[in-house]
Design a protein around this motif. Structure first.
Motif, short mmCIF file in Angstrom:
data_model
loop_
_atom_site.label_atom_id
_atom_site.label_comp_id
_atom_site.label_asym_id
_atom_site.label_seq_id
_atom_site.Cartn_x
_atom_site.Cartn_y
_atom_site.Cartn_z
N TYR A 120 0.40 -1.46 -0.11
CA TYR A 120 0.22 -0.16 -0.29
C TYR A 120 0.96 1.40 -0.49
O TYR A 120 1.74 1.40 1.02
CB TYR A 120 -1.09 0.04 1.36
CG TYR A 120 -2.11 -0.77 1.06
CD1 TYR A 120 -2.67 -0.83 0.46
CD2 TYR A 120 -1.88 -2.41 2.09
CE1 TYR A 120 -4.05 -2.03 0.61
CE2 TYR A 120 -2.54 -2.68 1.93
CZ TYR A 120 -3.92 -3.11 1.33
OH TYR A 120 -5.20 -4.25 1.36
N ASP A 121 0.19 2.28 -0.23
CA ASP A 121 1.40 3.54 -0.67
C ASP A 121 0.23 4.58 1.13
O ASP A 121 1.06 5.37 1.18
CB ASP A 121 0.67 4.72 -1.61
CG ASP A 121 0.92 3.82 -3.09
OD1 ASP A 121 2.54 4.06 -2.97
OD2 ASP A 121 0.65 3.08 -4.19
N LEU A 122 -0.38 4.42 1.18
CA LEU A 122 -1.69 4.69 2.26
C LEU A 122 -2.35 3.59 2.99
O LEU A 122 -3.23 3.13 2.47
CB LEU A 122 -2.35 6.12 1.80
CG LEU A 122 -3.39 6.59 3.29
CD1 LEU A 122 -2.30 6.93 4.03
CD2 LEU A 122 -4.62 7.09 1.95
N ILE A 123 -1.94 3.44 4.34
CA ILE A 123 -2.73 2.50 4.86
C ILE A 123 -3.56 3.80 6.33
O ILE A 123 -2.38 4.10 7.05
CB ILE A 123 -2.32 1.46 6.09
CG1 ILE A 123 -1.22 0.35 5.44
CG2 ILE A 123 -2.74 1.07 7.23
CD1 ILE A 123 -0.60 -0.10 5.38
N TRP A 124 -4.85 4.13 5.72
CA TRP A 124 -5.77 4.99 6.80
C TRP A 124 -6.54 4.59 7.76
O TRP A 124 -7.17 2.77 7.80
CB TRP A 124 -6.57 5.75 6.16
CG TRP A 124 -7.15 6.59 6.44
CD1 TRP A 124 -8.16 6.81 7.11
CD2 TRP A 124 -6.98 8.21 6.30
NE1 TRP A 124 -9.28 8.24 7.17
CE2 TRP A 124 -7.78 9.47 6.71
CE3 TRP A 124 -5.71 8.74 6.43
CZ2 TRP A 124 -7.78 10.13 7.39
CZ3 TRP A 124 -5.66 10.35 5.69
CH2 TRP A 124 -6.74 11.07 6.81
N CYS A 125 -6.42 4.56 9.41
CA CYS A 125 -6.45 4.56 10.30
C CYS A 125 -7.38 4.97 11.16
O CYS A 125 -6.46 6.26 11.43
CB CYS A 125 -5.51 3.67 11.69
SG CYS A 125 -4.68 2.56 10.32
N GLN A 126 -8.77 5.12 11.30
CA GLN A 126 -10.01 6.60 11.38
C GLN A 126 -10.53 6.25 12.12
O GLN A 126 -11.57 5.28 12.04
CB GLN A 126 -10.04 6.97 10.45
CG GLN A 126 -11.20 8.51 11.20
CD GLN A 126 -11.97 9.74 9.88
OE1 GLN A 126 -11.00 9.57 8.57
NE2 GLN A 126 -12.35 10.17 10.30
N TRP A 127 -10.60 6.18 13.79
CA TRP A 127 -11.29 5.91 15.00
C TRP A 127 -11.76 4.62 15.13
O TRP A 127 -13.05 4.01 15.47
CB TRP A 127 -13.11 6.63 14.94
CG TRP A 127 -12.84 8.00 15.17
CD1 TRP A 127 -11.91 9.01 15.59
CD2 TRP A 127 -13.33 9.63 14.30
NE1 TRP A 127 -11.72 10.68 15.77
CE2 TRP A 127 -13.24 10.68 14.92
CE3 TRP A 127 -14.32 8.82 12.88
CZ2 TRP A 127 -13.75 12.11 14.17
CZ3 TRP A 127 -14.92 10.59 12.30
CH2 TRP A 127 -14.25 11.61 12.87
N VAL A 128 -10.36 3.80 15.11
CA VAL A 128 -10.83 2.43 15.33
C VAL A 128 -9.73 1.79 15.81
O VAL A 128 -9.35 0.51 15.84
CB VAL A 128 -10.33 1.91 13.59
CG1 VAL A 128 -9.33 1.76 12.67
CG2 VAL A 128 -11.02 0.16 13.18
N LEU A 129 -8.15 2.43 15.90
CA LEU A 129 -7.58 1.91 16.45
C LEU A 129 -7.35 1.90 18.33
O LEU A 129 -6.37 0.92 19.30
CB LEU A 129 -5.55 2.87 16.93
CG LEU A 129 -5.12 2.83 15.22
CD1 LEU A 129 -3.85 3.03 15.04
CD2 LEU A 129 -5.46 1.44 14.20
N ASP A 171 7.52 2.43 -0.99
CA ASP A 171 8.88 3.31 -0.64
C ASP A 171 7.24 4.52 -1.11
O ASP A 171 6.80 4.35 -1.62
CB ASP A 171 9.30 3.30 -2.37
CG ASP A 171 10.82 1.69 -1.98
OD1 ASP A 171 10.58 1.13 -0.99
OD2 ASP A 171 10.88 1.82 -2.97
N GLY A 172 8.06 5.55 0.35
CA GLY A 172 6.97 7.04 -0.51
C GLY A 172 5.94 6.51 1.08
O GLY A 172 5.00 7.75 0.33
N GLY A 173 5.24 5.10 1.29
CA GLY A 173 3.99 5.47 1.62
C GLY A 173 3.96 6.09 3.18
O GLY A 173 4.91 5.63 3.81
N LEU A 174 2.79 5.65 3.55
CA LEU A 174 2.61 6.67 5.14
C LEU A 174 1.18 5.58 5.44
O LEU A 174 0.50 5.09 5.26
CB LEU A 174 1.93 7.82 4.53
CG LEU A 174 3.00 8.78 4.42
CD1 LEU A 174 1.84 10.27 3.77
CD2 LEU A 174 4.04 8.97 5.11
N ILE A 175 1.45 5.49 6.87
CA ILE A 175 0.33 4.98 7.83
C ILE A 175 -0.14 6.37 8.33
O ILE A 175 0.21 7.20 8.92
CB ILE A 175 0.44 4.68 8.85
CG1 ILE A 175 1.67 2.76 8.38
CG2 ILE A 175 -0.41 3.74 10.18
CD1 ILE A 175 2.27 2.32 9.34
#
Length: 226
Positions: free
Chosen positions: A132-141, A162-166
């Motif tokens: 993944y380029d982005l792993i988005w975690c919203q109101w779940v952790l 490479d260059g990806g974000l959490i």
């Protein structure tokens, strides 16, 4: 984890209680937002501003827009309005099957670019390496214990291209850890989150405080990690 939160939480039923709670929640935008469906537009605007920085950063730090993962995706509200307009493909990760079933309708035409509907809790999910380029975690952790959150972030780091974000978007307590026995979740302070990040060996790249939410709600922060 703060001692008072440890004492309040029932270790044996932490995950099962959360699962039972979400089974009773309607598969609607208002249900996903705890009765605050009216904040959805401001929420998406804030998230768009946050991601825009990384999409237009200098090439060496730029995030690409090939594939994203929406963690705790619910009916796909964030995928529909934030991720699918940006990314070529998005996977939805959600433990409540009725939400995933509704997502296929709620997403409308954009559902064509959903790669996978993954029916799992975060504690049981492992992305493929460099997926993944982005792993988005919203109101779940908040639905993960400290140990499982550390482990999850480590796995996510391995799942980045490479260059990806959490990216994390979560309620932030003023101090310590607050346990909510209604939905079986934690609200951690930023100091507690930093302890988690250190254990998971992830680095904060940027943070931003969400604006224009009702005053009675928790402070909400967006935090980008690598």
């Amino acid at each position: 984890m703060a001692e008072e939160a440890k004492e309040t939480m029932n270790q044996n039923t932490f995950y099962s209680d959360a699962k039972e709670y979400w089974k009773k929640i309607p598969a609607t935008v208002d249900g996903m937002l705890g009765g605050y469906g009216s904040i959805s537009s401001n929420d998406i605007i804030g998230s768009q501003k946050f991601l825009k920085f990384f999409l237009h950063a200098p090439w060496a730090q730029r995030m690409q827009n090939r594939k994203a993962l929406d963690c705790g995706a619910g009916i796909g509200r964030v995928s529909k309005h934030l991720l699918l307009p940006i990314f070529q493909s998005v996977d939805l990760l959600e433990q409540e099957k009725s939400f995933l079933d509704e997502a296929k309708t709620y997403l409308g035409d954009t559902a064509d670019r959903v790669g996978k509907y993954i029916h799992k809790g975060l504690q049981d999910f492992t992305p493929s390496s460099a997926e993944y380029d982005l792993i988005w975690c919203q109101w779940v952790l908040g639905h993960l214990s400290d140990d499982h959150l550390v482990s999850f972030l480590k796995r996510c780091k391995e799942g980045l291209m490479d260059g990806g974000l959490i990216c994390i978007k979560e309620n932030i307590a003023k101090d310590g850890v607050i346990f909510d026995d209604q939905d079986s979740s934690f609200t951690r302070s930023y100091n507690e989150m930093q302890k988690i990040f250190k254990l998971a060996d992830v680095t904060v790249v940027k943070e931003y405080t969400q604006r224009n939410f009702p005053l009675e709600l928790y402070t909400v922060k967006m935090i980008a990690l690598r």
